[in-house]
Enzyme design. Sequence first.
Site, mmCIF file in Angstrom:
data_model
loop_
_atom_site.group_PDB
_atom_site.id
_atom_site.type_symbol
_atom_site.label_atom_id
_atom_site.label_comp_id
_atom_site.label_asym_id
_atom_site.label_seq_id
_atom_site.Cartn_x
_atom_site.Cartn_y
_atom_site.Cartn_z
ATOM 1 C CE1 TYR A 1 -0.682 9.357 4.248
ATOM 2 C CE2 TYR A 1 -0.368 8.061 6.245
ATOM 3 C CZ TYR A 1 -0.936 8.222 4.982
ATOM 4 O OH TYR A 1 -1.745 7.244 4.468
ATOM 5 C CE LYS B 1 -3.822 10.329 5.414
ATOM 6 N NZ LYS B 1 -4.505 9.135 4.890
ATOM 7 C CD GLU C 1 -10.060 2.460 6.566
ATOM 8 O OE1 GLU C 1 -10.485 3.589 6.278
ATOM 9 O OE2 GLU C 1 -9.353 2.245 7.575
ATOM 10 C CG LEU D 1 -8.158 8.055 7.890
ATOM 11 C CD1 LEU D 1 -7.250 8.312 9.084
ATOM 12 C CD2 LEU D 1 -7.384 8.202 6.586
#
Length: 285
Positions: A33, A147, A179, A203
């Site tokens: 996504y 992702k 993160e 990411l």
Amino acid sequence: MSRIVYVNGAYLPEEEAKISIFDRGFIFGDGIYEVSAVIGGKLVDCEAHLARLERSCGEIRLALPWSKAELVAIHEELIRRNNLDEGGIYLQVSRGAADRDFPFPKDVQPTLVLFTQARNFVDAPGAKTGIKVVSTPDLRWARRDIKSVNLLAPVLAKQFALESGAQEAWLTEDGVVTEGASSTAWIVKGKTLISRPLSHKVLPGITRKAVLAYLAESGFTFEEREFTLEEALDAEEAFITSATSLVMPVTSIDGHTIHNGAPGPTALRLREIYIDYARKGGVLG
């Protein structure tokens, strides 16, 4: 009036939108996504998001039958049909629908879904007060650079943040911050921005990339390295970046006030620069 969404070639009222119960995104989380921001009716960094989509799909061997130009056109049509001035566009592509079996099915058309969400990014309350963050162990899989729609661990982290009175969770592993549950984590020391190096563990944030592109204009330098939670608690500033939070100051971590408890000048300046860039139809290669 209901939203118009996109499902496999058709623009439909959301009440009429359907996908198969055998879709592999639903059964296995076998999909990717992206979320692109819209500010002033303009897409922000969409090309960069689609480049990341293409990379993520390549990493799970999911061939995309749509070009970037076709995907941008779908985004723009959804903006037009929903009269979206500010918010986000969610895109999800799965390997498609087939009877449940773990190996890749043959001759299956991928499922493509997009929808809009109207949201207030520019004048978000957190930008004025700063947001609270809590830390929690990073329970995700080893390929966080992809992702994937497999988001159970971030869901649990976000719920923990909500129940703790915070707006985001910072994930920790081996003594360092990886993160945010849905953002890139930063700290500031003097005129230096610090964030973790890109790897399979994080990411590659698109807003991160945009912020770094404006370092010269902002007057800051960048130190790409890991940092511990203890170092973050002692930082002059902390903030997060993402497509939906833009640049958001962090004023509390695990109940510990960061510096003087007010949004720091670095985060506020970077937010100002980024919003100006976005309103001009910002594009990253």
